[in-house]
Enzyme design. Structure first.
Site, PDB file in Angstrom:
ATOM      1  N   SER A 210     -12.003  28.587  37.048  1.00  0.00           N
ATOM      2  CA  SER A 210     -12.648  28.857  38.333  1.00  0.00           C
ATOM      3  C   SER A 210     -11.850  28.189  39.440  1.00  0.00           C
ATOM      4  O   SER A 210     -11.712  26.961  39.457  1.00  0.00           O
ATOM      5  CB  SER A 210     -14.087  28.328  38.305  1.00  0.00           C
ATOM      6  OG  SER A 210     -14.756  28.589  39.506  1.00  0.00           O
ATOM      7  N   HIS A 290     -24.052  20.934  39.675  1.00  0.00           N
ATOM      8  CA  HIS A 290     -23.683  22.265  40.177  1.00  0.00           C
ATOM      9  C   HIS A 290     -24.579  22.708  41.326  1.00  0.00           C
ATOM     10  O   HIS A 290     -24.126  23.425  42.229  1.00  0.00           O
ATOM     11  CB  HIS A 290     -23.706  23.317  39.077  1.00  0.00           C
ATOM     12  CG  HIS A 290     -23.032  24.592  39.508  1.00  0.00           C
ATOM     13  ND1 HIS A 290     -23.721  25.639  40.061  1.00  0.00           N
ATOM     14  CD2 HIS A 290     -21.716  24.951  39.528  1.00  0.00           C
ATOM     15  CE1 HIS A 290     -22.872  26.609  40.381  1.00  0.00           C
ATOM     16  NE2 HIS A 290     -21.656  26.208  40.065  1.00  0.00           N
ATOM     17  N   HIS A 314     -12.817  33.478  39.671  1.00  0.00           N
ATOM     18  CA  HIS A 314     -12.906  32.910  38.328  1.00  0.00           C
ATOM     19  C   HIS A 314     -12.611  33.980  37.289  1.00  0.00           C
ATOM     20  O   HIS A 314     -12.605  35.172  37.569  1.00  0.00           O
ATOM     21  CB  HIS A 314     -14.261  32.228  38.076  1.00  0.00           C
ATOM     22  CG  HIS A 314     -15.405  33.136  37.776  1.00  0.00           C
ATOM     23  ND1 HIS A 314     -16.665  32.919  38.268  1.00  0.00           N
ATOM     24  CD2 HIS A 314     -15.519  34.262  37.018  1.00  0.00           C
ATOM     25  CE1 HIS A 314     -17.489  33.854  37.825  1.00  0.00           C
ATOM     26  NE2 HIS A 314     -16.812  34.684  37.065  1.00  0.00           N
TER      27      HIS A 314
END
Length: 346
Positions: A210, A290, A314
């Protein structure tokens, strides 16, 4: 609006998408499109690790793999990145991408022997490679005009796709998700081969790369990214590196892409191995680290709107057991998939 799944890989669903058929994403995103004849892609990570400044042997190894990448049957695209791992080892990873399995197979064995088949002074080397069918793989890009990673070997980019900007979009973009939950099976095992250590992982291991590219940003946007977003991203990447095992992340690297001359570029990416796609999804949807990354990114993008120059992408693979290869020579015990090993086979 296109489906992220190409028409020739669409099948009758036995598992439903997370959004209705008339879902409209709030902003555009794009996916790589391979030629229909491409049935597999290959991503092969060749890493070298050392303490402190890279010794001569590391420089020689890097020059050797670059030469092999340039040879017949070498990758159609490759790049190189740097990071310092949790044990303080300087690590440089050269990643090659192929869209032709026969070409990779013809190339790989001599390269493998040269990379992990010979002892080198003061360095460790490793290979982490996947050769997934295209049904087990997806990509996503915020912009269609600058592919990165495996997308460079694709034929091109899609138009705007539907399956993004919601939790579950990553899974919905993987063609196999139409009919398969892609659940993990088994535990990683260690196999000793002289000085080499091979990890035999398990079915449906997940890889994500990513990335972020801030090279086009101008002064105010660059400051906003580097001051407000990147530190939060780094905090999350460090958590996965140091404490990820408990939530299903076997290993994580947060790397800076190197230019052709070897200097740091204004691109980075996180690359991590997960027990399953579901474990990656759980972290993305609900883990505090996250949630902070997502919040910082949304604040950034809502502040700048369509004028944002930051590029995001990603690639995600859920690999079958026979599509994986992990081999390590003279590497410390927490390198890559070595950190995942629970069973030792003599």
């Amino acid at each position: 609006m296109e489906s992220a799944i190409p028409a020739h890989l669409e099948t009758t669903r036995t598992r439903h998408k997370r959004v209705p058929d008339d879902y409209q994403p709030p902003y555009p995103s794009f996916v790589a499109r391979y030629k229909p004849a491409v049935s597999r892609v290959v991503m092969a990570y060749f890493g070298v690790q050392s303490r402190g400044t890279a010794p001569v042997a590391a420089m020689e190894a890097l020059a050797d793999i670059a030469g092999r990448f340039a040879a017949e049957d070498g990758p159609s695209h490759w790049d190189r990145a740097h990071y310092v791992d949790q044990a303080g080892y300087e690590t440089i990873v050269s990643v090659g991408y192929w869209d032709d399995l026969a070409r990779f197979d013809a190339w790989f064995e001599p390269a493998r022997e040269a990379w992990t088949g010979q002892q080198r002074e003061r360095i460790g080397t490793f290979i982490e490679a996947l050769r997934p069918s295209v049904e087990r793989h997806e990509t996503l890009f915020s912009s269609p005009d600058r592919p990165e990673g495996v997308a460079v070997v694709a034929e091109g980019m899609s138009g705007e796709v539907q399956e993004h900007a919601y939790w579950g979009g990553m899974r919905d973009r993987i063609p196999l998700s139409q009919v398969d939950p892609m659940s993990p099976g088994g535990l990683p095992e260690l196999i000793r081969d002289g000085g080499r250590l091979r990890v035999k992982a398990h079915d449906n291991l997940c890889l994500i790369r990513s990335g972020q590219d801030w090279s086009d940003t101008e002064a105010s946007e660059r400051k906003l990214y580097l001051d407000d977003v990147e530190p939060v991203l780094r905090e999350g990447m460090d958590f996965l590196r140091d404490d990820g095992i408990a939530i299903g992340c076997y290993a994580n690297r947060y790397m800076r892409v190197l230019s052709a001359e070897g200097s740091m570029s204004e691109k980075s990416y996180g690359q991590s191995w997960w027990k399953s796609l579901a474990a990656l999804e759980r972290w993305a949807e609900s883990h505090p680290t996250h949630v902070k990354i997502f919040g910082a990114a949304m604040k950034y993008l809502s502040t700048l709107g369509p004028s944002a120059k930051l590029r995001l992408y990603h690639e995600v693979t859920v690999a079958a057991a026979d599509e994986q290869f992990f081999e390590y020579l003279n590497c410390h015990a927490k390198t890559g998939m070595l950190a995942a090993v629970e069973t030792v086979v003599a």
